[in-house]
Design an enzyme around this catalytic site. Structure first.
Site, short mmCIF file in Angstrom:
data_model
loop_
_atom_site.label_atom_id
_atom_site.label_comp_id
_atom_site.label_asym_id
_atom_site.label_seq_id
_atom_site.Cartn_x
_atom_site.Cartn_y
_atom_site.Cartn_z
N HIS B 293 -47.08 -12.16 14.51
CA HIS B 293 -48.40 -12.11 13.88
C HIS B 293 -49.03 -13.50 13.96
O HIS B 293 -50.19 -13.63 14.31
CB HIS B 293 -48.26 -11.62 12.45
N PHE B 385 -53.67 -8.17 4.68
CA PHE B 385 -53.96 -8.31 3.24
C PHE B 385 -53.45 -7.07 2.50
O PHE B 385 -53.38 -5.98 3.07
CB PHE B 385 -55.48 -8.43 3.02
#
Lengths: 262, 401
Positions: B293, B385
């Site tokens: 990521h 998130f």
């Protein structure tokens, strides 16, 4: 294709007129249930989060909490599918208005609360849930498409799933576009096997697009006022002994649902 | 314990990002270690940062019948669909299976919110949307998927997955479940996110945006560079395409920690990784490459590097490619799935562009420069998130764990 069979163990519901699923039952039985307080209680959130949480989070957590409590299951073990057609409209309205006038003043908290998965994020934090969680949308078909995704998780992963579908009311200039005139939220706990907590059995099948099942007033009007209330035909069905209903799962796809309490 | 899943064939895939339109442009930029980042020339007010902007999006014209969907996000989607023969592959699948037997599962974080921002900048005197902005379908999270469904004439399940920066990784899991249950025969998966004020000023407000090109896993990293991208893949049953690269497994998990910072021990990321390896029937030592990521945020990279260090041997190579594309948010999953598939197809471990002074937390697995080597199995990590984690496992055609 054979029917997709799942079991319902919990049902949550909140709107300005209906505090929970029992209130819908009572309404359909001809009574006039007392409306809930203006702000969903969202008791599963810690008190400090409950004070600060945006409306979309309170609404989703309220109906999720109701459904999980009815099921008697541990929330931490449930995979989560949270559907919403528009997410948090007051936050979208705030963000777009602020960006048009003073972009550098955008609130960091409201920005991170603007993500479509804010409600499921707060829910997993509040319930210490490490299971898979997702947030989905499909315009007016968000309930049916979310249900299809939840059912596919129940059956393909053989695990219990919490489905939530909720939308806030519209806000600012955006409200004229989304036509959301009041909030509505609902939730189901769905399982692959029958248990002592089973309330109903659902057999679902994909069909070509057909009109959603008709509703009597005031339910029909509530459905016009909020896309998440597209789940009302199924909720009304669950308040009865048996029957079937038709929901949209996409613009070109329908979902036929047969329900039995057996 | 999870059962090993039947792999799926990836019969077409494509991506368009700041490093170019389509697979060849991506491979070329990776081989040349050429970043697509540029100084911010996009936001409606000045903001000193670097962005991964896709060239030519403004000039894309949608077919006349689809014109009501016009906006930057859908224009980028159309640009992306027109690369690598993807439209033709979907058309062939539609003729083979029927439009109702193909699902469309797309990830996006903000969809066409840029159009809603524009409507608010140009409100009528009476405070409402101007006439040409009165298009309700583009002012909703489902704008992208509804547009692509119309463009591809698909009539099966159609869903928007919007879990911030893991969105277009999770779509592979949705597709795998629906195919396993026989609901569909094939799925178009992918995602699109475009630059907009919401994300530029939003991440800036969170103090997560770097003033310089992002430096994933660098000791001096100081935030992300936001990018935009479109990417798509066509998934079918493995027996219909035994010569295609494969999706071997997927994993999804929640941190249950914080809305905008990762779990300090990478708990959700590790659960997603373990589930991916279990479904794929893989041991960690069989993984040749991990596309991380690696956003270049302080916390993400620290937690993710520690996870690589404790879960993989040094022979497993790892890098972030966000120094090339920027962080394309809801499109990151599909862009990096594409890069993982290119690594397998072309035997290239892409170097971790921007990591010139490696953070000491990074172990021996990190590939700081390009490493030409055989890649049979590649993973891709995507975290978002809300503590939303996803991991995917891909393998070359014919690989059996």
């Amino acid at each position: 294709m054979s029917a997709l069979r799942v079991y319902v163990e919990g049902i949550g519901l909140w709107s300005p007129q209906l505090a929970d699923f029992a209130a819908l039952r009572s309404l359909l039985a001809g009574a006039t249930p007392a409306p809930p307080p203006a702000r969903p209680a969202a008791a599963r959130l810690p008190p400090n989060e409950r004070r600060r949480a945006p409306e979309s989070v309170l609404l989703a957590v309220e109906v999720a909490g109701q459904a999980v409590a009815m099921s008697g299951r541990d929330a931490a073990a449930l995979a989560c599918v949270f559907a919403s057609s528009h997410g948090d409209q007051p936050i979208t309205d705030y963000m777009c208005a602020t960006l048009a006038q003073a972009p550098a003043e955008l609130s960091p908290i409201r920005f991170h609360n603007s993500v479509h998965n804010a409600a499921v994020g707060y829910w997993t934090i509040a319930t210490d849930c490490h299971a898979p969680s997702t947030a989905v949308a499909a315009q007016r078909a968000s309930f049916g498409a979310g249900l299809l995704e939840a059912v596919s998780q129940v059956l393909a992963e053989q695990r219990a799933v919490l489905l939530v579908c909720s939308d806030t009311g519209g806000s600012g200039p955006l409200a004229d576009i989304t036509h959301c005139r009041q909030p509505f939220g609902c939730a189901l706990v769905l399982t692959p096997q029958r248990s002592d907590a089973t309330l109903a059995r659902l057999d679902l099948a994909l069909t070509p697009a057909r009109p959603d099942s008709a509703l009597d007033e005031p339910l029909a009007g509530w459905r016009d006022d909020n896309p998440s209330a597209a789940g009302l035909p199924l909720l009304a069905l669950l308040a009865r002994a048996e029957g079937h209903c038709q929901l949209a799962a996409a613009a070109t796809l329908g979902l036929q649902i047969d329900m039995d309490h057996a | 314990m999870l059962d090993v899943m039947t792999p799926l064939a990836i019969t077409a895939y494509t991506a368009s990002s700041a490093i170019g339109h389509g697979r060849a442009a991506h491979l070329d930029a990776l081989r040349a270690a050429r970043s697509g980042l540029r100084p911010n020339d996009f936001s409606s007010a000045p903001l000193a940062c670097w962005i991964g902007r896709v060239d030519g999006v403004e000039d894309v014209a949608l077919p006349a019948a689809l014109d009501i969907w016009a906006c930057r996000n859908n224009q980028l989607a159309w640009l992306g669909l027109n690369q690598d023969g993807f439209l033709e592959r979907v058309q062939a699948a539609r003729e083979r299976y029927g439009a109702g037997r193909i699902a469309l599962l797309l990830g996006t974080s903000t969809a066409s919110i840029g159009a809603t921002e524009e409507a608010y900048r140009r409100l009528d005197a009476d405070g409402g949307f101007a006439d040409e902005m009165l298009r309700p379908a583009i002012h909703a999270p489902h704008s992208l998927a509804a547009f692509v469904a119309a463009a591809l004439q698909l009539e099966g399940p159609c869903l928007t997955i919007s879990t911030a920066c893991s969105s277009s990784a999770k779509v592979f899991a949705n597709a795998a479940r629906m195919i396993r249950l026989g609901l569909i025969d094939a799925a178009v998966v992918g995602g699109v996110d475009t630059l907009c004020d919401s994300v530029l000023f939003g991440f800036n407000a969170l103090e997560l945006v770097s003033p310089v090109p992002c430096r994933p896993f660098d000791a001096a990293r100081d935030g992300i560079s936001i990018g935009e991208a479109a990417g798509f893949a066509l998934l079918e049953r493995i027996n219909t395409a035994p010569d295609a690269p494969q999706l071997l497994g997927y994993g999804e998990a929640s941190d249950a920690h914080h809305m905008s910072t990762p779990h300090p021990d990478g708990l959700g990321a590790e659960l997603a990784l373990r589930d991916t390896l279990a479904r794929a029937g893989l041991d960690a030592s069989q993984v040749d490459y991990i596309n991380l990521h690696g956003t270049a945020s302080q916390k993400n990279d620290e937690v993710e590097a520690a996870l690589v260090g404790r879960a993989f041997p040094a022979r497993t190579r790892a890098s972030s490619t966000k120094g090339f594309t920027g962080h394309t948010l809801g499109a990151a999953g599909i862009v990096e799935a594409t890069i993982a598939l290119l690594a397998i197809e072309h035997w290239l471990v892409p170097g971790n562009l921007g990591g010139d002074t490696p953070d000491p937390v990074c172990g021996a697995s990190f590939a700081w420069r390009n490493e030409p080597q055989r890649v049979e199995v590649a993973l891709s990590n995507s975290f978002g998130f809300g503590g939303n984690n996803a991991c995917l496992a891909f393998a070359r055609a014919g690989f059996a764990a």
